[in-house]
Write an enzyme that holds these catalytic residues in place. Structure first.
Site, PDB file in Angstrom:
ATOM      1  N   LYS A  31     -92.509 123.682  19.719  1.00  0.00           N
ATOM      2  CA  LYS A  31     -93.319 123.953  20.916  1.00  0.00           C
ATOM      3  C   LYS A  31     -92.798 125.193  21.635  1.00  0.00           C
ATOM      4  CE  LYS A  31     -94.686 119.154  21.342  1.00  0.00           C
ATOM      5  NZ  LYS A  31     -94.425 117.820  21.877  1.00  0.00           N
ATOM      6  N   GLN A  44     -90.845 115.033  26.486  1.00  0.00           N
ATOM      7  CA  GLN A  44     -90.971 114.611  25.093  1.00  0.00           C
ATOM      8  C   GLN A  44     -90.719 113.106  24.976  1.00  0.00           C
ATOM      9  OE1 GLN A  44     -91.883 116.706  22.422  1.00  0.00           O
ATOM     10  NE2 GLN A  44     -92.055 114.758  21.331  1.00  0.00           N
ATOM     11  N   ASP A  55     -99.852 117.583  28.728  1.00  0.00           N
ATOM     12  CA  ASP A  55     -99.935 116.647  27.599  1.00  0.00           C
ATOM     13  C   ASP A  55    -101.136 115.718  27.757  1.00  0.00           C
ATOM     14  OD1 ASP A  55     -98.347 116.718  25.364  1.00  0.00           O
ATOM     15  OD2 ASP A  55     -96.660 115.627  26.261  1.00  0.00           O
TER      16      ASP A  55
END
Ligand code: NAP
Length: 283
Positions: A53, A97, A120
């Site tokens: 990422k 994460q 997200d």
């Protein structure tokens, strides 16, 4: 006849070029789009995802900050970091994460992110916005699937879509996105009885289970479009999806490979969401 491949790498390249263009336009106005990636602990898979990422950000003109904390970090300290990032004007997107260490409540952490930075798309406010068709951030993996369908000009109106999997990050938002574009959607899961009878009716199948060969050629209507979200390892340790690719590609009209299908699109849509967040903040 063999199905046409939907190439996630090629589509990602196109979409990332557009992200870079939009990032440059913001830069010209003195704004650098910024993504904070927060990793807690040493989960090897998470470390790879996070690295990818951050690398993708660098290549697209998005500033990224990686905050890596030991697994012993307290939940209160992580919440404090999220609150600080919420306030930081150089950060437009925050990604924590998952999975988090067991002593942390992942839901509580995600809910601490301000929805305007929830790139997200996991916050309840983002899920609610998707549910009622209001602007918000869409979870990256199903959003990437929608882009893949758009790339082949697939008109969802009136099509029967079967989504296999009902997780909050893939299956459920996927079903809502398809519904929003006028597909008739069936959502299947581990308690579904006679999966094959349902998939055989489908014009579009999205497999998001996490088990090899959940979808085999005898379960697919000729000419159906098949998107494979699954990420598994085969007996040789190679990355593979949920779909028996070799068999299903002989029946489907379009299919995504693994690797090189949905996977790269997930990171791409994270970049797209981050750009969108920066543009909204700058508006
Ligand atoms: P998850 O939370 O484990 O959900 C899996 C879903 O599959 C559940 O809804 C489960 O049903 C259902 N299921 C399990 N066995 C089944 C069966 N035999 N038949 C039908 N449904 C079954 O997984 P996830 O997070 O959604 O991820 C799914 C897969 O996508 C994983 O392989 C993951 O690694 C991959 N993934 C890939 C990307 C990418 O970028 N390519 C991104 C995210 C996830 P129940 O609800 O009844 O348990």
């Amino acid at each position: 006849m063999s199905a046409q491949l939907i190439d996630g790498n090629a589509l990602s390249t196109q979409l990332r070029a557009d992200v870079a263009k939009r990032a440059a336009a913001l830069q010209a106005r003195g704004i650098t789009p910024g993504l904070a990636v927060v990793l807690v602990g040493e989960n090897p898979a998470s470390q790879v995802y996070v690295r990818n990422k951050v690398k993708a950000c660098q290549a697209s003109g998005v500033h990224s900050v990686l905050e890596h904390y030991p697994a012993t970090l307290s939940e209160a300290d992580l919440l404090a970091r999220v609150h600080a990032l919420n306030q930081d004007p150089s950060i437009h997107g925050i990604l924590v994460q998952l999975p988090l260490p067991a002593h942390m409540d992942a839901h509580k952490i995600i809910e601490a992110i301000v929805p305007a930075k929830d790139v997200d798309g996991f916050h309840v406010a983002s899920a609610g916005a998707l549910m009622v068709g209001q602007p918000g951030f869409w979870p990256c993996t199903p959003y990437g699937c929608m882009k893949m369908l758009a790339s082949i000009g697939y008109d969802l109106r009136g099509k029967h879509a079967v989504v296999i999997g009902r997780s909050n990050i893939v299956g459920k938002p996927m079903a809502l996105m398809l519904l929003q574009q006028d597909a008739t959607v069936t959502v299947c899961h581990s308690r579904t009885v006679d999966l094959k009878s349902l998939t055989l009716q489908a014009d579009l199948i999205v497999a998001a289970v996490g088990k090899r060969n959940v979808l085999t050629a005898d379960m697919v209507k000729p000419g159906a479009v098949v998107l494979d979200v699954g990420m598994n390892r085969n007996d040789e340790g190679k990355l593979c999806g949920d779909v028996d690719f070799a068999g299903v590609r002989e029946v489907a009209s379009h299919i995504t490979p693994v690797p090189g299908g949905v996977g790269p699109m997930t990171i791409t849509m994270l970049l797209v969401n981050t750009l969108e967040a920066a543009e909204r903040a700058a508006a």
